[in-house]
Design a protein around this motif. Structure first.
Motif, PDB file in Angstrom:
ATOM      1  N   ILE A   1     -70.023 -16.111  15.935  1.00 54.96           N
ATOM      2  CA  ILE A   1     -69.990 -15.738  17.330  1.00 54.96           C
ATOM      3  C   ILE A   1     -68.967 -16.267  18.080  1.00 54.96           C
ATOM      4  O   ILE A   1     -68.251 -15.548  18.880  1.00 54.96           O
ATOM      5  N   SER A   2     -68.543 -17.554  17.646  1.00 52.12           N
ATOM      6  CA  SER A   2     -67.451 -18.029  18.708  1.00 52.12           C
ATOM      7  C   SER A   2     -66.201 -17.599  18.322  1.00 52.12           C
ATOM      8  O   SER A   2     -66.009 -17.388  17.365  1.00 52.12           O
ATOM      9  N   ARG A   3     -65.451 -17.531  19.186  1.00 52.70           N
ATOM     10  CA  ARG A   3     -64.017 -17.417  19.231  1.00 52.70           C
ATOM     11  C   ARG A   3     -63.253 -18.669  18.550  1.00 52.70           C
ATOM     12  O   ARG A   3     -62.058 -18.497  18.565  1.00 52.70           O
ATOM     13  N   VAL A   4     -63.805 -20.011  18.869  1.00 56.05           N
ATOM     14  CA  VAL A   4     -63.154 -21.181  18.605  1.00 56.05           C
ATOM     15  C   VAL A   4     -63.776 -21.681  17.303  1.00 56.05           C
ATOM     16  O   VAL A   4     -65.089 -21.542  17.196  1.00 56.05           O
ATOM     17  N   PRO A   5     -63.290 -22.797  16.783  1.00 53.85           N
ATOM     18  CA  PRO A   5     -63.730 -23.499  15.622  1.00 53.85           C
ATOM     19  C   PRO A   5     -65.070 -24.126  16.133  1.00 53.85           C
ATOM     20  O   PRO A   5     -65.301 -24.419  17.181  1.00 53.85           O
ATOM     21  N   VAL A   6     -66.125 -24.333  15.120  1.00 52.40           N
ATOM     22  CA  VAL A   6     -67.404 -24.925  15.546  1.00 52.40           C
ATOM     23  C   VAL A   6     -67.498 -25.934  14.451  1.00 52.40           C
ATOM     24  O   VAL A   6     -67.513 -25.715  13.316  1.00 52.40           O
ATOM     25  N   ILE A   7     -67.839 -27.253  14.948  1.00 51.71           N
ATOM     26  CA  ILE A   7     -68.261 -28.037  13.664  1.00 51.71           C
ATOM     27  C   ILE A   7     -69.860 -28.299  14.014  1.00 51.71           C
ATOM     28  O   ILE A   7     -70.227 -28.509  15.365  1.00 51.71           O
TER      29      ILE A   7
END
Ligand code: CP
Length: 299
Positions: A112-118
């Motif tokens: 879903i995210s536009r940015v990286p997820v950790i």
């Protein structure tokens, strides 16, 4: 979709080695190379080390940190979904670090995210940044990652750190020993994973008599929060307690790791033994997490 770190499989062997190498560089020198970036830490489950070391890592790199450590203080308590929460936060931050009790939640967030997820831990599934700091600790203490014997002890069923570490170390010709009570044995899927790669493993139930050939003794906590039946937890909670006397015939170079927190599984008399490395291991988390954050948003 931006590159995320949800499972240890998201990084190739070369990428894992790159992060370990970069962690050593960040340990020596940390310039504020991420000035102007914002890192969001969103924790739906308690944490001391993972959240604070990610936030320290981001701060040392010059980034600003936003987020929450208790979802009850957010609009989640009004019924906002994980999807909407992630969409909002990815409007504000350049990177999301998320811990959530539900397995698969981090993968869902990354889609879903536009940015990286950790993924800072999703249920009993994965904890890949812990694995990278474990690998950095192994490299630092053993001088290599290849051809080691890693003995994993305790809750091998629900322990997400051992699952991620097993998969990462399968690149390095590791011999595994699993010590667990029958209720908490390493799940079949991970044993099959090793068998498919031709990697040897043995299973045991006794602690003291099975640790003398270990290069790394990886202790874990029996996790009360993963048990639906408290009686089942009571049966196994104190099954292994590592004592100083158990260490006398272990290899001189052997190191004891533990992702922490510990409850009873390592006796306090082990803490002053030079083989105890778990507090330094937690410190290494800052450097490994600096390397991961920089890799995902700094290059
Ligand atoms: N190792 C680890 O995940 O510790 P915390 O639960 O304190 O973050």
């Amino acid at each position: 979709m931006p590159k995320s770190l949800v499972s240890i499989h998201d990084f190739s062997k070369d990428e894992l080695l790159y992060i370990v190498k970069q962690a050593a560089i960040f340990e020596k020198d940390h310039r504020p190379v991420l000035k102007g970036k914002v890192v969001a830490t969103i924790f739906f489950e308690p944490s001391t080390r993972t959240r604070l070391s990610f936030e320290t890592a981001a701060n040392r790199l010059g980034a600003r940190v936003v987020g929450f450590s208790d979802a009850d203080n957010t609009s989640v308590s009004k019924g906002e979904t994980l999807k909407d929460t992630i969409m909002m936060i990815s409007n504000y931050a350049d990177l999301i670090v998320m811990r959530h009790p539900r397995e698969g939640s981090a993968r869902y967030a990354s889609e879903i995210s536009r940015v990286p997820v950790i993924n800072a831990g999703d249920g009993a599934n994965q904890h890949p940044s812990q694995t990278l700091l474990d690998m950095y600790s192994i490299q630092k203490t053993q001088g290599r990652l290849d051809n080691l014997t890693i003995t994993m002890v305790g809750d091998l069923k629900y322990g997400r750190t051992v699952h991620s570490l097993l998969q990462a170390m399968s690149h390095f010709n590791t011999r595994f020993k699993f010590i667990a009570p029958p209720e908490l044995r390493m799940p079949e899927e991970y044993k099959q994973y090793l068998s498919e790669r031709g990697l040897p493993f043995t299973e045991h139930t006794e602690l003291a008599e099975n640790i003398n050939d270990a290069d790394i003794l990886y202790m874990t906590r029996v996790q009360r929060e993963r048990f639906s039946d408290p009686i089942e937890y009571e049966k196994v909670k104190n099954v292994y307690v590592l004592k100083n006397s158990f260490l006398k015939d272990t290899k001189p170079s052997m190191k004891i790791l533990h992702p922490l927190p510990r409850v009873n599984e390592i006796s306090a008399d082990v803490d002053n033994n030079p083989k105890a490395y778990y507090f330094e291991q937690a410190r290494n988390g800052v450097f490994a997490r600096m390397a991961i954050i920089h890799y995902l948003i700094g290059r």
